[in-house]
Scaffold this motif. Structure first.
Motif, short mmCIF file in Angstrom:
data_model
loop_
_atom_site.label_atom_id
_atom_site.label_comp_id
_atom_site.label_asym_id
_atom_site.label_seq_id
_atom_site.Cartn_x
_atom_site.Cartn_y
_atom_site.Cartn_z
N CYS A 1 -1.94 2.47 -9.12
CA CYS A 1 -2.43 3.85 -9.00
C CYS A 1 -1.34 4.78 -8.49
CB CYS A 1 -3.66 3.89 -8.10
SG CYS A 1 -5.11 3.11 -8.85
N TYR A 2 -0.49 4.28 -7.61
CA TYR A 2 0.60 5.10 -7.09
C TYR A 2 1.57 5.49 -8.22
CZ TYR A 2 4.31 6.79 -4.03
OH TYR A 2 5.26 7.57 -3.42
N ASN A 3 1.72 4.61 -9.20
CA ASN A 3 2.60 4.90 -10.33
C ASN A 3 2.11 6.08 -11.17
OD1 ASN A 3 4.43 2.92 -9.67
ND2 ASN A 3 3.48 1.38 -10.98
N HIS A 4 0.89 6.52 -10.94
CA HIS A 4 0.33 7.65 -11.69
C HIS A 4 0.25 8.91 -10.83
CE1 HIS A 4 -0.59 5.15 -15.10
NE2 HIS A 4 -1.08 4.26 -14.27
N THR A 5 0.94 8.91 -9.69
CA THR A 5 0.95 10.09 -8.83
C THR A 5 2.08 11.02 -9.26
OG1 THR A 5 2.39 9.00 -7.22
CG2 THR A 5 0.00 8.83 -6.85
N GLN A 6 2.11 12.19 -8.62
CA GLN A 6 3.16 13.16 -8.91
C GLN A 6 3.84 13.57 -7.60
OE1 GLN A 6 2.22 16.15 -12.03
NE2 GLN A 6 0.13 15.41 -11.74
N VAL B 1 0.86 -1.19 0.00
CA VAL B 1 0.00 0.00 0.00
C VAL B 1 0.90 1.24 0.00
CG1 VAL B 1 -1.74 1.31 1.28
CG2 VAL B 1 -1.87 -1.18 1.19
N PHE B 2 0.54 2.19 -0.84
CA PHE B 2 1.28 3.45 -0.93
C PHE B 2 0.32 4.58 -0.59
CE2 PHE B 2 3.23 0.39 -3.70
CZ PHE B 2 4.58 0.54 -3.45
N TYR B 3 0.85 5.73 -0.24
CA TYR B 3 0.01 6.84 0.20
C TYR B 3 0.32 8.10 -0.60
CZ TYR B 3 -0.68 3.59 3.98
OH TYR B 3 -0.98 2.46 4.69
N ALA B 4 -0.72 8.87 -0.86
CA ALA B 4 -0.58 10.14 -1.57
C ALA B 4 -1.68 11.08 -1.10
CB ALA B 4 -0.66 9.93 -3.08
N LEU B 5 -1.44 12.36 -1.25
CA LEU B 5 -2.43 13.37 -0.88
C LEU B 5 -3.29 13.72 -2.08
CD1 LEU B 5 -0.09 15.74 1.18
CD2 LEU B 5 -1.72 14.07 2.08
N ASN B 6 -4.58 13.98 -1.84
CA ASN B 6 -5.46 14.43 -2.92
C ASN B 6 -5.60 15.94 -2.87
OD1 ASN B 6 -7.30 14.97 -0.87
ND2 ASN B 6 -8.72 13.36 -1.45
N GLU B 7 -6.48 16.49 -3.71
CA GLU B 7 -6.64 17.95 -3.79
C GLU B 7 -7.16 18.56 -2.50
OE1 GLU B 7 -10.94 17.70 -6.04
OE2 GLU B 7 -9.31 18.80 -6.96
N LEU B 8 -7.80 17.77 -1.63
CA LEU B 8 -8.29 18.25 -0.34
C LEU B 8 -7.27 18.05 0.77
CD1 LEU B 8 -11.92 16.83 -0.58
CD2 LEU B 8 -11.13 19.14 -1.14
N ASN B 9 -6.07 17.61 0.39
CA ASN B 9 -4.97 17.35 1.31
C ASN B 9 -5.27 16.16 2.24
OD1 ASN B 9 -2.36 18.29 1.36
ND2 ASN B 9 -2.65 19.41 3.27
N GLU B 10 -6.11 15.24 1.76
CA GLU B 10 -6.42 14.03 2.50
C GLU B 10 -5.48 12.92 2.02
OE1 GLU B 10 -11.25 14.56 2.78
OE2 GLU B 10 -10.37 13.70 0.96
N THR B 11 -5.02 12.09 2.95
CA THR B 11 -4.15 10.98 2.60
C THR B 11 -4.99 9.82 2.09
OG1 THR B 11 -2.57 11.63 4.30
CG2 THR B 11 -2.40 9.39 3.46
N LEU B 12 -4.64 9.33 0.90
CA LEU B 12 -5.34 8.20 0.29
C LEU B 12 -4.43 6.99 0.27
CD1 LEU B 12 -7.06 9.83 -2.82
CD2 LEU B 12 -7.95 9.57 -0.51
N SER B 13 -5.02 5.80 0.47
CA SER B 13 -4.30 4.53 0.35
C SER B 13 -4.42 4.08 -1.10
CB SER B 13 -4.93 3.48 1.26
OG SER B 13 -4.91 3.92 2.59
N LEU B 14 -3.28 3.76 -1.72
CA LEU B 14 -3.26 3.42 -3.14
C LEU B 14 -2.53 2.10 -3.38
CD1 LEU B 14 -2.19 6.89 -4.58
CD2 LEU B 14 -4.51 6.01 -4.33
N CYS B 15 -2.98 1.39 -4.41
CA CYS B 15 -2.24 0.22 -4.88
C CYS B 15 -1.04 0.72 -5.68
CB CYS B 15 -3.14 -0.68 -5.74
SG CYS B 15 -3.66 0.05 -7.30
N GLU B 16 -0.14 -0.19 -5.99
CA GLU B 16 1.07 0.20 -6.72
C GLU B 16 0.76 0.79 -8.09
OE1 GLU B 16 5.45 -1.62 -7.89
OE2 GLU B 16 3.86 -2.98 -7.23
#
Length: 142
Positions: free
Chosen positions: A105-110, A88-103
């Motif tokens: 989806c995480y590969n499409h983060t910035q 599980v990987f983590y990233a922030l969304n536009e509301l600054n909330e931490t989201l749990s992501l699979c690998e």
């Protein structure tokens, strides 16, 4: 003394020949199942127990009991697929909330080079001289 040649299935209760018996343990109960009823059960590939198919999930090409799914897997908040806790990987969304992501989806983060945070695709980024800045960091520089 005659040897028993038939049995009653624990599920459908029909009489079947012993050659078609499958014996499994489900929730501490020994079941004798005919071939047809045995198809209603699956073996958890995480904890090695038998369970009824209604109590199982199919995750990453594996059959998992609901207890293992709840303890060992997280649902990706982007694609809604389950992934093992270790992946599980983590990233922030536009509301600054931490989201749990699979690998995947995480590969499409910035990644923001200034604040050292990873963001989902709903956050706008600006590139300045090969440095990538999230909206917040870019607005602070302006």
């Amino acid at each position: 003394m005659s040897k028993k040649t038939h049995f009653h299935c624990s599920e459908c209760e029909e009489k079947h020949h012993l050659d078609f018996i499958e014996e499994i343990e489900v929730n501490g109960e020994d079941l004798q199942l005919c071939s047809n009823c045995h198809c209603n059960y699956s073996f958890c590939e995480d904890c090695d127990i038998w369970m009824h198919n209604d109590d199982s999930s199919y995750i990453n090409d594996r059959i998992i009991c609901n207890d293992c799914r709840n303890e060992n897997y997280v649902e990706c908040e982007e694609c809604e697929e389950h992934t093992q806790n270790d992946y599980v990987f983590y990233a922030l969304n536009e509301l600054n909330e931490t989201l749990s992501l699979c690998e995947g989806c995480y590969n499409h983060t910035q990644y923001c080079d200034q604040c050292d945070e990873t963001f989902t695709n709903d956050v706008s980024f600006t590139e300045i001289n090969d440095i990538y800045l999230c909206e917040n960091c870019h607005s602070k520089q302006s």
